[in-house]
Design a protein around this motif. Sequence first.
Motif: not given
Length: 93
Positions: A50-67
């Motif tokens: 769950x820590x890794x899932x949360x880190x992915x959500x926090x750091x990787x979700x909001x990048x320009x270009x993500x569909x």
Amino acid sequence: MIRSLTCAMALLMASPFLAHAADPKPASAGSYIGHMVYFKLRSSTPENRQKLVDACEKYLRKHDGVIFFGAGVIGAGFNRDVNDRNWDVALHV
């Protein structure tokens, strides 16, 4: 775990083909890149997953270009012999 997450973040930040959207956009003319990463944790506890899932959500979700963005653990229903279960967290961008 941190090294794998850092590598995934670097790849995502370097890609000009990804854009953020609240809902997946329908495909239109053009090319898209799909990036799948499967993480195997040294200490595979529900808390660490769950820590890794949360880190992915926090750091990787909001990048320009993500569909499309998805991060999570394998579902309990995927326990057939044909399914590879040798991973803890999957990331799909």
